[in-house]
Design an enzyme around this catalytic site. Structure first.
Site, PDB file in Angstrom:
ATOM      1  CG  HIS A 160     -60.357 -25.615  59.512  1.00  0.00           C
ATOM      2  ND1 HIS A 160     -60.310 -25.089  60.651  1.00  0.00           N
ATOM      3  CD2 HIS A 160     -59.695 -26.630  59.708  1.00  0.00           C
ATOM      4  CE1 HIS A 160     -60.037 -25.656  61.659  1.00  0.00           C
ATOM      5  NE2 HIS A 160     -59.500 -26.832  61.085  1.00  0.00           N
ATOM      6  CG  ASP A 190     -62.388 -22.401  61.316  1.00  0.00           C
ATOM      7  OD1 ASP A 190     -63.134 -22.887  60.268  1.00  0.00           O
ATOM      8  OD2 ASP A 190     -61.574 -22.927  61.866  1.00  0.00           O
ATOM      9  CB  SER A 265     -59.395 -28.680  63.625  1.00  0.00           C
ATOM     10  OG  SER A 265     -58.298 -28.111  63.534  1.00  0.00           O
ATOM     11  CG  LEU A 320     -70.434   1.829  60.969  1.00  0.00           C
ATOM     12  CD1 LEU A 320     -71.713   2.389  61.422  1.00  0.00           C
ATOM     13  CD2 LEU A 320     -69.346   2.101  62.163  1.00  0.00           C
ATOM     14  N   GLY A 321     -69.895  -0.363  57.585  1.00  0.00           N
ATOM     15  CA  GLY A 321     -69.415   0.042  56.293  1.00  0.00           C
ATOM     16  C   GLY A 321     -68.184   1.136  56.444  1.00  0.00           C
ATOM     17  CD  GLN A 323     -59.431   1.086  54.607  1.00  0.00           C
ATOM     18  OE1 GLN A 323     -59.939   1.459  53.350  1.00  0.00           O
ATOM     19  NE2 GLN A 323     -58.215   0.885  54.552  1.00  0.00           N
ATOM     20  CB  ILE A 324     -61.751   1.300  61.444  1.00  0.00           C
ATOM     21  CG1 ILE A 324     -62.228  -0.108  61.294  1.00  0.00           C
ATOM     22  CG2 ILE A 324     -63.116   1.994  61.291  1.00  0.00           C
ATOM     23  CD1 ILE A 324     -63.034  -0.568  62.686  1.00  0.00           C
TER      24      ILE A 324
END
Length: 523
Positions: A160, A190, A265, A320-321, A323-324
């Site tokens: 950023h 980041d 940062s 892996l694809g 949704q968890i």
């Protein structure tokens, strides 16, 4: 004669009396000292001395700071910024004419000529150092901190800090300014890597610490460029580890209480051996300033990402694809799991490696290559650590028993956002509205024929406590598709026979799909 005698007498008697007076006053004075002070008599000098305290000395960070400071830099970023003049062609509203197009007797033109000033939209050929309109100009847009990790000029900072930059300058602690180029960035962690262009010297550099040796309570020294002030040192301790601040799926931050502010940062946090334990990336601050809660990317995460960025400029992660969501205690009870750990699969994505391997909605991923999975974040980090194309052993919990499968991981798409996939239940017979009184919900068949729409929720029920709302849709119970209230009751009765105290409801809303465990009546 008399006068001499008198003088002799006075001298003799005077000395005798004076001695007596001195003896008496000295004795009285010493007595006063002894009585008033209750300490052994001592002679106190009549003049003051500078205060000097002999006390144990607190350990100093000076040796660490002097060793690492040459490796820490300030990072200045410039971007191509379209100015208002560039965007509007600076016409002043004179019928679309520019300054040079105005007649010579125009008051504005006479004003500029009278004072020997160039016009506000003077042509580029009259100001050679000014780029043509519309091309943008380099303007300072951000600044932060960074540090050398090699003697040939590779620098680590935050993504950023350098994001959208076009030119980069690093300033060393002795004030030397060096141009740098962008090597690569990784938005998910980041992190970013710069490199000094055409280095003419070898740089002092630092190395990453081993995470396993880092403990909560250990000292850390933060070095950076807060508010553009230049090299600034603060110290504190590691307050916590494994913090999730909601910035992404790989959150695993170190929390420190050293003073960290805007401009820090990308700056390093050192242990007392001068090794980098973390990279400052965020602060918690209601006011915008330091309140003693800062978050740093741990060295173990940064090291692997930085190595890949130097090697190829990008980071490739396994995918892996699926949704968890987390496995709560209630969900664990409803599935027959002995403990609330692992990652519950809400839905596999179409065509994903997980779907191709046979992972289904309602499965709980419990381990990868034999290593237990604690929660969804842990699973995401473990999978991301593998290279695309790697085959891993995935252990899952399905229908009350454990099973294993091999999955060949894909490559995580850029900015991949997991989304819930709708299941397609078997064609259902029509059903009338029926209240599931013991569950605290009333349902009716969904208009699309897929699942049951929640009509009403008892505000005093467990369903309300778990966040169920009217208008949401129940698509499965205990991983069995349902489209009628009767089907829901049949699944619940079977769960009772199996000794379960809770049933797992899959609920869909405008915000996606989730699983909720609700208690079932044992009567």
């Amino acid at each position: 004669m008399k006068r001499e005698k008198v003088g002799h007498m006075f001298n003799s008697n005077g000395r005798s009396k004076l001695k007596t007076m001195l003896r008496n006053s000295t004795a009285a004075g010493l007595a006063a000292v002894i009585v008033a002070g209750s300490v052994p008599a001592m002679i106190v000098p009549a003049y003051a001395e500078a205060v000097r305290v002999e006390a144990p000395q607190v350990p100093s960070f000076a040796d660490v700071v002097s060793a690492v400071s040459p490796a820490v830099v300030s990072v200045r970023v410039q971007s191509n910024v379209q100015t208002a003049q560039d965007e509007s062609n600076f016409q002043f509203g004179f019928g679309g004419r520019g300054f040079e197009d105005l007649p010579d007797d125009h008051p504005l033109k006479r004003f500029f000529k009278e004072f020997g000033m160039p016009g506000p939209d003077a042509r580029p050929d009259k100001k050679p150092n000014r780029p043509p309109r519309g091309e943008g100009r380099l303007r300072p847009t951000s600044q932060g901190s960074g540090f050398f990790i090699s003697d040939d000029g590779y620098i680590v900072t935050n993504n950023h800090v350098v994001e959208d930059g076009a030119a980069y300058t690093v300033v060393m602690n002795d004030g030397t300014e060096l141009d740098a180029k962008l090597v690569g960035t990784d938005r998910r962690t980041d992190l970013a890597v710069l490199k000094v262009e055409n280095p003419k010297q070898k740089f002092t550099y630092v190395q990453f610490a081993a995470d396993e040796n880092m403990r909560v309570g250990d000292w850390v020294v933060a070095v950076g460029n807060p508010f553009g002030l230049g090299g600034t040192v603060t110290a504190g301790i590691i307050s916590a580890r494994g913090r999730d601040i909601g910035s992404g799926p790989y959150d695993d931050y170190i929390q420190i209480d050293a003073a960290v502010n805007r401009g820090n940062s990308g700056g390093p946090d050192f242990n007392l051996n001068g090794e980098v334990v973390g990279i400052n990336t965020a602060i918690f601050s209601p006011s915008g300033g330091n309140v003693g809660i800062a978050f740093a990317i741990p060295a173990s995460v940064a090291k692997g990402v930085v190595d890949e960025l130097i090697k190829s400029g990008t980071v490739e992660r396994g995918w892996l694809g699926v949704q968890i969501q987390p496995v709560t205690k209630d969900i664990a009870d409803s599935l027959g799991l002995s403990e609330a750990s692992g990652a519950l699969v809400v839905a596999p994505q179409a065509g994903s490696p997980g779907e191709k391997a046979g992972i289904k909605q309602g499965d709980v991923v419990t381990a990868v290559n034999g290593e237990p999975v604690k929660d969804p974040r842990d699973l995401a980090r473990r999978i991301a650590a593998f290279a695309p194309g790697t085959t891993v052993d995935v252990s899952i919990w399905r229908e009350g028993k454990s099973m294993a499968m091999k999955v060949e991981l894909g490559e995580l798409p850029k900015d991949q956002q997991a989304s819930a996939g709708e299941t397609t239940p078997d064609k259902a017979a029509p059903s009338t509205e029926q209240a599931l009184a013991n569950m605290g919900i009333s349902v009716k068949p969904a208009e699309d024929g897929k699942g049951l729409t929640i009509v009403d929720v008892d505000p005093d029920s467990d369903a309300a406590d778990k966040g169920l709302q009217a208008g949401e849709k129940i698509v499965s119970v205990n991983n069995q598709a349902v489209s009628t209230a009767d089907e829901v009751m049949k699944v619940i009765e079977q769960a009772k026979k199996d000794g379960r105290t809770k049933a797992l409801f899959q609920v869909e809303s405008q915000n996606g799909s989730r699983f909720v465990a609700l208690p079932i009546d044992q009567g």
